[in-house]
Design an enzyme around this catalytic site. Structure first.
Site, PDB file in Angstrom:
ATOM      1  N   CYS A 125      19.374 -27.716  -1.190  1.00  0.00           N
ATOM      2  CA  CYS A 125      20.623 -27.374  -1.628  1.00  0.00           C
ATOM      3  C   CYS A 125      21.795 -28.136  -1.315  1.00  0.00           C
ATOM      4  CB  CYS A 125      20.931 -25.901  -0.625  1.00  0.00           C
ATOM      5  SG  CYS A 125      19.510 -24.706  -0.891  1.00  0.00           S
ATOM      6  N   GLY A 154      21.175 -27.947  -6.581  1.00  0.00           N
ATOM      7  CA  GLY A 154      20.673 -26.750  -6.593  1.00  0.00           C
ATOM      8  C   GLY A 154      21.527 -26.106  -7.732  1.00  0.00           C
ATOM      9  N   ASN A 157      21.798 -26.166   4.310  1.00  0.00           N
ATOM     10  CA  ASN A 157      20.792 -26.959   3.480  1.00  0.00           C
ATOM     11  C   ASN A 157      19.566 -27.208   4.358  1.00  0.00           C
ATOM     12  OD1 ASN A 157      21.063 -30.304   2.135  1.00  0.00           O
ATOM     13  ND2 ASN A 157      19.628 -28.614   1.586  1.00  0.00           N
ATOM     14  N   GLY A 158      18.515 -26.740   3.852  1.00  0.00           N
ATOM     15  CA  GLY A 158      17.264 -27.117   4.524  1.00  0.00           C
ATOM     16  C   GLY A 158      16.415 -26.009   4.492  1.00  0.00           C
ATOM     17  N   TYR A 186      14.560 -39.564  -4.877  1.00  0.00           N
ATOM     18  CA  TYR A 186      14.699 -38.674  -6.016  1.00  0.00           C
ATOM     19  C   TYR A 186      15.898 -37.728  -5.860  1.00  0.00           C
ATOM     20  CZ  TYR A 186      14.015 -34.516  -9.000  1.00  0.00           C
ATOM     21  OH  TYR A 186      13.910 -33.498 -10.017  1.00  0.00           O
TER      22      TYR A 186
END
Ligand code: SF4
Length: 457
Positions: A2, A28, A103-104, A252
């Protein structure tokens, strides 16, 4: 994965935060939201959809306040619905007083949730952000702890990845897990402070200076200034000496114009392409990237071999990343709509097709077919990362072994499946040779060596 962004200062916090989220949209695309404080109350807007659809100008400019945190969501824990989207507003007896976004993904979610349910904490979602936020509020409100102690306890109890933002009426608290899985950048602007997932967001809001938030660091940020508290990360990691930054971010996820984990992402991607070229001896007419995340890898490959680079696949930018669409049917649809080959270019040519990774194998197979359908004589696939064999439990959506093609097949079998004329990957060792301070990274999806030993949800 995210994206998070927060701002506190003299400028309109909602506008700066919406802009930051817009720049982080690649992290996201399912839902987004923003929580704003004007010093008296917190206001939340969150909906399913893209930032530009949810946080549009007319809506944002009505949100007054000097502090805001926001989130763009890509679902890993919990289904893609509004309840699971972030930020979470956390109500207390006096009304909403806190907002939390992270985030995670964490590995001991179920255990912790049960523990806090026993303490009469109720949850509206099955999202780990709500859990961590409510744990924090519990420690502050019910146990009367100071924020410094409460965050330390969070770091002791919560295992896994979380780069987190916690908004109160007059402050933002930003902290990062002791492993430093997900990135987090702290910046200073003309009139305030910003925190976001990637440095590119700092560039766009014209931050004067910025730095990475350290693993196990807490930042206490008000309009007046920012204070850093650094906990003992090695103790919190139970003796593991090094962090575990996500190597897949470099390969990526991150934008190539970001600086992450003390390295420039585009440079590392070029070097990954060069690394592939060093061990290859195929003769071909052109090197073609699968755009966009493989562009710099293909450039590196082309530079090293002298084989010309051509953007033979044209990508529509009005559709999300294929890998991060939540169901296979939507992913399939996306591939067809997303790439189109240059027909006259491919005819009769021997092509080196460079991609960053193969996860399920279905996307690359469609692309190989597409290029052959456009007349290519041969398609040789080169992957600038090792085979993805293991699921990620730290915020990336590769949930089961069965979905990972490299877990089921060897390289020759994958080659046949994707209908390529040859296939080559990097090894984990070669990836490590490219990264600066390779000991500071997680490679678990490639080698199964999980930095957080619980390792499974
Ligand atoms: S398992 Fe892979 S994707 Fe997950 S944090 Fe580690 S390197 Fe990143």
């Amino acid at each position: 994965m995210c994206g998070i962004f927060g701002y506190i200062g003299k400028e309109k916090a909602s506008e700066i935060t919406a802009l930051g989220l817009f720049i982080l949209q690649h992290r996201g695309q399912e839902s987004c939201g923003i929580a704003v404080s004007d010093g008296e109350k917190l206001t939340l807007i969150k909906e399913m959809g893209y930032v530009k659809e949810v946080l549009y100008q007319e809506r944002i400019e009505k949100l007054d306040g000097f502090a805001a945190i926001g989130h763009v969501r890509y679902p890993t824990r919990g289904t893609p619905n509004l309840a699971n989207s972030q930020p979470h507003l956390i109500e207390t007896l006096n009304g909403p007083a806190y907002a939390f976004a992270s985030n995670g993904d964490i590995v001991n979610y179920k255990t912790l949730r049960k523990e806090y349910e026993k303490k009469q904490i109720f949850f509206h979602s099955d999202n780990d952000g709500e859990l961590i936020g409510k744990m924090l509020v519990y420690k502050l409100e019910r146990e009367g702890k100071k924020i410094i102690d409460a965050v330390k306890e969070i770091m002791e109890e919560v295992k896994g990845a979380y780069s987190a933002l916690f908004l109160t009426k007059n402050r933002i608290y930003a902290f990062r897990d002791p492993w430093g899985f997900r990135p987090m950048i702290f910046g200073r602007t003309e009139g305030g402070f910003a925190i976001g997932s990637e440095s590119v967001a700092m560039d766009i809001i014209r931050a004067k200076e910025w730095r990475e938030v350290e693993p196990a660091e807490l930042l206490i940020i008000s309009q007046e200034g920012a204070e850093s508290v650094k906990y003992d990360e090695e103790v919190l990691r139970k003796g593991r000496k090094t962090p575990a930054h996500c190597s897949f971010e470099i390969i990526y996820f991150a934008r190539p114009d970001s600086y992450q984990y003390r390295q420039f992402v585009h440079e590392k991607r070029m070097q990954l392409g060069e690394k592939l070229a060093e061990k290859d001896n195929i003769k071909a007419d052109a090197v073609v990237p699968v755009p966009d995340s493989s562009n710099f890898m293909a450039l590196g490959y082309s530079k090293k071999t002298g084989i010309p680079l051509c953007f033979g696949l044209i990508r529509s930018h009005y559709i999300g990343r294929t890998f991060i669409k939540p169901s296979q049917s939507i992913r399939d649809e996306s591939v067809r709509q997303k790439f189109n080959p240059l027909y006259r270019f491919f005819h009769g040519k021997k092509i080196i097709l460079v991609d960053d990774s193969i996860v399920r194998g279905t996307t690359i197979r469609k692309i190989v077919r597409m290029i052959k359908g456009a007349g290519a004589k041969e398609v040789h696939v080169r992957i600038a990362s090792p085979p993805v064999k293991f699921p990620c439990y730290y915020g990336i959506d590769t949930p089961t072994y069965e979905e990972l093609i490299a877990n089921k097949m060897n390289i020759e079998e994958i080659r046949k499946f994707i209908e390529a004329d040859s296939l080559m990957y990097l090894t984990v060792e070669e990836l490590q040779e490219v990264l600066d301070s390779p000991e500071n990274f997680c490679y678990a999806c490639f080698n199964g060596d999980y930095p957080v030993l619980e390792g499974k949800k």
